[in-house]
Every structure is written in structure tokens, then in C-alpha cells.
Design a protein around this motif. Structure first.
Motif, mmCIF file in Angstrom:
data_model
loop_
_atom_site.group_PDB
_atom_site.id
_atom_site.type_symbol
_atom_site.label_atom_id
_atom_site.label_comp_id
_atom_site.label_asym_id
_atom_site.label_seq_id
_atom_site.Cartn_x
_atom_site.Cartn_y
_atom_site.Cartn_z
ATOM 1 N N ILE A 176 -4.848 -8.543 0.361
ATOM 2 C CA ILE A 176 -5.264 -7.210 0.816
ATOM 3 C C ILE A 176 -6.668 -7.283 1.399
ATOM 4 O O ILE A 176 -6.931 -6.747 2.483
ATOM 5 N N LYS A 186 -17.902 -6.543 5.153
ATOM 6 C CA LYS A 186 -17.044 -5.548 4.506
ATOM 7 C C LYS A 186 -16.600 -6.088 3.153
ATOM 8 O O LYS A 186 -16.390 -7.293 2.987
ATOM 9 N N LYS A 221 0.887 -1.150 0.000
ATOM 10 C CA LYS A 221 0.000 0.000 0.000
ATOM 11 C C LYS A 221 0.928 1.203 0.000
ATOM 12 O O LYS A 221 1.849 1.287 0.813
ATOM 13 N N THR A 227 -8.319 1.385 -4.188
ATOM 14 C CA THR A 227 -9.347 0.632 -3.466
ATOM 15 C C THR A 227 -10.049 1.508 -2.439
ATOM 16 O O THR A 227 -9.547 2.555 -2.046
ATOM 17 N N GLN A 228 -11.188 1.019 -2.012
ATOM 18 C CA GLN A 228 -11.902 1.504 -0.833
ATOM 19 C C GLN A 228 -12.424 0.284 -0.103
ATOM 20 O O GLN A 228 -12.792 -0.709 -0.744
ATOM 21 N N VAL A 229 -12.484 0.348 1.204
ATOM 22 C CA VAL A 229 -13.166 -0.681 1.972
ATOM 23 C C VAL A 229 -14.581 -0.173 2.201
ATOM 24 O O VAL A 229 -14.786 0.908 2.743
ATOM 25 N N SER A 261 -7.168 4.275 -1.443
ATOM 26 C CA SER A 261 -5.842 3.716 -1.184
ATOM 27 C C SER A 261 -5.245 3.277 -2.511
ATOM 28 O O SER A 261 -5.942 2.754 -3.378
ATOM 29 N N LEU A 281 -13.844 -5.226 -0.229
ATOM 30 C CA LEU A 281 -12.773 -4.451 -0.835
ATOM 31 C C LEU A 281 -13.231 -4.090 -2.236
ATOM 32 O O LEU A 281 -13.454 -4.982 -3.061
ATOM 33 N N SER A 306 -6.590 -8.801 4.764
ATOM 34 C CA SER A 306 -5.995 -7.936 5.791
ATOM 35 C C SER A 306 -7.003 -6.927 6.346
ATOM 36 O O SER A 306 -6.839 -6.436 7.462
ATOM 37 N N TYR A 307 -8.034 -6.608 5.583
ATOM 38 C CA TYR A 307 -9.100 -5.707 6.035
ATOM 39 C C TYR A 307 -10.325 -6.474 6.543
ATOM 40 O O TYR A 307 -11.365 -5.885 6.806
ATOM 41 N N ASP A 308 -10.209 -7.790 6.635
ATOM 42 C CA ASP A 308 -11.309 -8.651 7.072
ATOM 43 C C ASP A 308 -12.537 -8.521 6.162
ATOM 44 O O ASP A 308 -13.676 -8.518 6.621
ATOM 45 N N CYS A 309 -12.272 -8.409 4.871
ATOM 46 C CA CYS A 309 -13.364 -8.294 3.899
ATOM 47 C C CYS A 309 -13.851 -9.688 3.505
ATOM 48 O O CYS A 309 -13.056 -10.614 3.351
#
Length: 140
Positions: free
Chosen positions: A100, A75, A7, A66-68, A50, A77, A103-106
């Protein structure tokens, strides 16, 4: 081909942007004039989007924004602008995107793109989920 990815930190954006923007620009040819490279740079610099890059010893091979998105039940991505070098191994790209998202728990990845992405990514369990319709009320 295995790619490393990062990132892009806001402090490094100006250093990476000249090379990454060439790949991002490829996606803008299909954006109906909604956004410019300057707009994307501004949105990344304000942390609204991002910017991620995947790279090899030859340089940057993939750049995407990207956006979450936080829905009530999960969630996602959302990949908004994505550009690659010619002949990029989509499996290498998929590994990066999955890591990725994880890592954001999407629980889902959403990719907005031209029809060709559906065919390119079907082997990675992407599927057609809808159509975007547009109507211009005034000249853009």
C-alpha cells in the motif's frame, strides 16, 4: 499465511464496516477516548481516512485506517487505527502495508500504537521514533 487486501470503496463501506469495526475497536482501547467507532466511520465515509482490510477465506483478519502525509521532502503512509485477529502472522500484515505504501509512492510508514507494536514489528525494520505526551486541562 497470505492475505488478499483491498482499500474499501466508499460504496462498500456499510457492507464491510460491521466486521472491520470489530477489529478497529481493539485499537480504540488504547486511544485515551480521543475517537469513537462512529467518528472513524464518519471520517472514512468523508474520505478523510482510508480503510483497508486484509482477508482470508475465514473473513477479515486485519483492518486499518490510513492517511498519506505529504512532507516537504517525502510522503509517508500513516497507519492510525489497526486491529487484527488473534494470532495474525505479522509478516502477512507487513507485506500488505508495504504494498500500500509503495502504491502511494511513500518513502516511510508511520504507525501510531501502543508499546507492544514496537516489539512485534522490530523484525520488519520498524523503530522507536518518539514519545507522545499528554496533559488533560479539563475532564474528557
Amino acid at each position: 499465511m497470505e492475505l488478499d487486501y483491498n482499500k474499501v470503496a466508499l460504496k462498500d463501506l456499510s457492507l464491510v464496516w460491521p466486521e472491520a469495526s470489530k477489529l478497529i475497536d481493539k485499537s480504540l482501547k488504547h486511544s485515551q477516548g480521543q475517537i469513537s467507532l462512529d467518528d472513524i466511520f464518519d471520517m472514512v465515509s468523508k474520505d478523510y481516512l482510508s480503510l483497508f482490510i486484509g482477508y482470508s477465506k475465514e473473513g477479515i483478519d486485519i483492518a486499518f485506517t490510513t492517511q498519506v502525509i505529504i512532507y516537504p521532502t517525502y510522503k509517508a503512509l500513516r497507519i492510525i487505527h489497526l486491529g487484527t485477529t488473534d494470532g495474525l502472522d505479522y509478516e502477512a500484515m507487513e507485506v500488505i502495508i508495504d504494498m500500500i505504501a509503495d502504491s502511494y509512492d511513500c518513502k516511510r510508514i508511520e504507525l501510531y500504537g501502543r508499546k507492544g507494536w514496537e516489539k512485534a514489528l522490530v523484525d520488519f525494520n520498524y523503530y522507536y521514533a518518539g514519545t507522545i505526551l499528554m496533559k488533560d486541562l479539563k475532564e474528557i
